[in-house]
Design a protein around this motif. Structure first.
Motif, mmCIF file in Angstrom:
data_model
loop_
_atom_site.group_PDB
_atom_site.id
_atom_site.type_symbol
_atom_site.label_atom_id
_atom_site.label_comp_id
_atom_site.label_asym_id
_atom_site.label_seq_id
_atom_site.Cartn_x
_atom_site.Cartn_y
_atom_site.Cartn_z
ATOM 1 N N GLN A 142 -30.501 23.578 -11.321
ATOM 2 C CA GLN A 142 -29.397 22.632 -11.810
ATOM 3 C C GLN A 142 -28.542 23.354 -13.001
ATOM 4 N N ARG A 143 -29.364 23.823 -13.954
ATOM 5 C CA ARG A 143 -28.733 24.495 -15.001
ATOM 6 C C ARG A 143 -27.833 25.780 -14.538
ATOM 7 N N VAL A 144 -28.201 26.365 -13.670
ATOM 8 C CA VAL A 144 -27.361 27.508 -12.898
ATOM 9 C C VAL A 144 -25.939 26.879 -12.705
ATOM 10 N N ALA A 145 -26.327 25.652 -11.978
ATOM 11 C CA ALA A 145 -25.070 25.095 -11.194
ATOM 12 C C ALA A 145 -24.054 24.631 -12.361
ATOM 13 N N LEU A 146 -24.682 24.039 -13.571
ATOM 14 C CA LEU A 146 -23.775 23.751 -14.713
ATOM 15 C C LEU A 146 -23.007 24.925 -15.208
ATOM 16 N N ALA A 147 -23.734 26.005 -15.271
ATOM 17 C CA ALA A 147 -23.168 27.293 -15.861
ATOM 18 C C ALA A 147 -21.990 27.688 -15.027
ATOM 19 N N ARG A 148 -22.235 27.776 -13.960
ATOM 20 C CA ARG A 148 -21.187 28.208 -12.926
ATOM 21 C C ARG A 148 -20.011 27.256 -13.085
ATOM 22 N N ALA A 149 -20.208 25.848 -13.276
ATOM 23 C CA ALA A 149 -18.965 25.102 -13.382
ATOM 24 C C ALA A 149 -18.422 25.190 -15.000
ATOM 25 N N LEU A 150 -19.163 25.539 -15.998
ATOM 26 C CA LEU A 150 -18.434 25.706 -17.269
ATOM 27 C C LEU A 150 -17.984 27.193 -17.512
ATOM 28 N N VAL A 151 -18.311 27.942 -16.777
ATOM 29 C CA VAL A 151 -17.898 29.433 -16.953
ATOM 30 C C VAL A 151 -16.500 29.671 -16.784
#
Length: 328
Positions: A142-151
């Motif tokens: 879930q945090r990887v998905a957030l990081a991908r969106a925030l990048v």
């Protein structure tokens, strides 16, 4: 910015004869954590898809930072979306998953890796870049998905029930992490959920949806303490709703939260009844009481050894008239 982060005006979306979204007007401020709360089929996810550009409205407009983007495709909107299933590429490393959006935009290899590493640090996953998604826990994915969106550094991050697949303890931990992350990055979060506790825990403001319309928009405390309609009172937390003429001798319909009721305590309102059920829930115990006047009341008390013995017993409930919420 020349306006709020998001402004929806007269937004409608019909699928045949079904109005999934039926005249929604909303303004979401820059940097706000805003939740759209409602049961399945209430229109909240459709509104999110209209903001993202995945659906086109039947009527109305979508503005981002004062710019009308109603007819623009998703890739021309400065928003990113995190879905419930995360949609990570299983054959890519975590770092490559996070950097994928930058790669599509043509960002150089060195810069996209640096920004991907920075995004992973922001979600406390530094050192995980070489792993594959299958090697991570649900919370880490879930945090990887957030990081991908925030990048991509969007102005608005849209989250479509991203915690729904997590177990209770992890979901509660991620609620705290999400709010802290939103404060850290300072961008607008629009969060869709059917979990009222989730919305109350994280949000600056909450919009409650029902039947494609917005029932109420308010800060969490106001939403809970002063619901604007019987639907909001019943959906956000547990609410005892009753006709005042039956219970307190006053005309109108009222709502009363279970934790406001006491057993034979102080208060200018009282009603007698019989305990139909006692439900132990750890720190708290719920009493289900059938009043002599007719309605059924739920009472929430701090758990104590003697409470189970009240099943089948006559009790006197008391509360303050100031805790009554008029729903008419």
């Amino acid at each position: 910015m020349s306006g709020p982060a998001i402004r929806l005006t007269g937004l409608r979306k019909s699928f045949g004869v079904v109005n999934a979204v039926d005249g929604v007007d909303l303004e979401i401020a820059d940097g706000e954590f805003f939740s759209m709360l409602g049961p399945s089929g209430s229109g909240k996810t459709t509104v999110l898809r209209l903001i993202a550009g995945f659906e086109s409205p039947t009527a109305g407009t979508v503005e981002l930072a004062g710019v009308d983007v109603t007819r623009r495709p998703p890739y021309e909107r400065d928003v990113n979306t995190v879905f419930q299933d995360y949609a990570l590429f299983p054959h890519m490393s975590v770092l490559d998953n996070v950097a994928y959006g930058l790669r599509v935009r043509g960002t150089g290899r060195r810069e996209r890796h640096e920004r991907a590493e920075e995004a992973l640090r922001s979600v406390r996953l530094e050192g995980y870049g070489a792993r594959r998604p299958a090697q991570l826990s649900g919370g880490q994915r879930q945090r990887v998905a957030l990081a991908r969106a925030l990048v991509n550094r969007p102005k608005v991050l849209l989250l479509d029930e991203p915690l729904g697949a997590l177990d209770l303890k992890l979901r509660e931990e991620m609620q705290v992490e999400l709010k802290a992350l939103q404060r850290q990055v300072g961008i607008t979060f629009v969060f869709v959920t059917h979990d009222q506790e989730e919305a109350l825990t994280m949000s600056d403001r909450v919009a409650v949806f029902s039947g494609g319309r917005v029932e109420q928009v308010a800060a969490p405390a106001e939403l809970y303490e002063r619901p604007a309609s019987p639907f909001v009172a019943g959906f956000v937390g547990t609410s005892n709703q009753f006709a005042g003429a039956d219970v307190i001798g006053r005309s109108g319909t009222f709502s009363l939260r279970p934790e406001k009721i006491r057993l034979d305590g102080d208060g200018d309102c009282a009603a007698a009844g019989k305990v139909a059920e006692v439900v132990y829930a750890g720190a708290f115990t719920r009493l289900v009481v059938d009043l002599d006047a007719g309605p059924r009341m739920v009472v929430l008390l701090t758990s104590a050894p003697g409470l189970p013995a009240l099943r089948g017993q006559a009790v006197r409930l008391t509360w303050s008239s100031s805790d009554l919420i008029a729903l008419d």
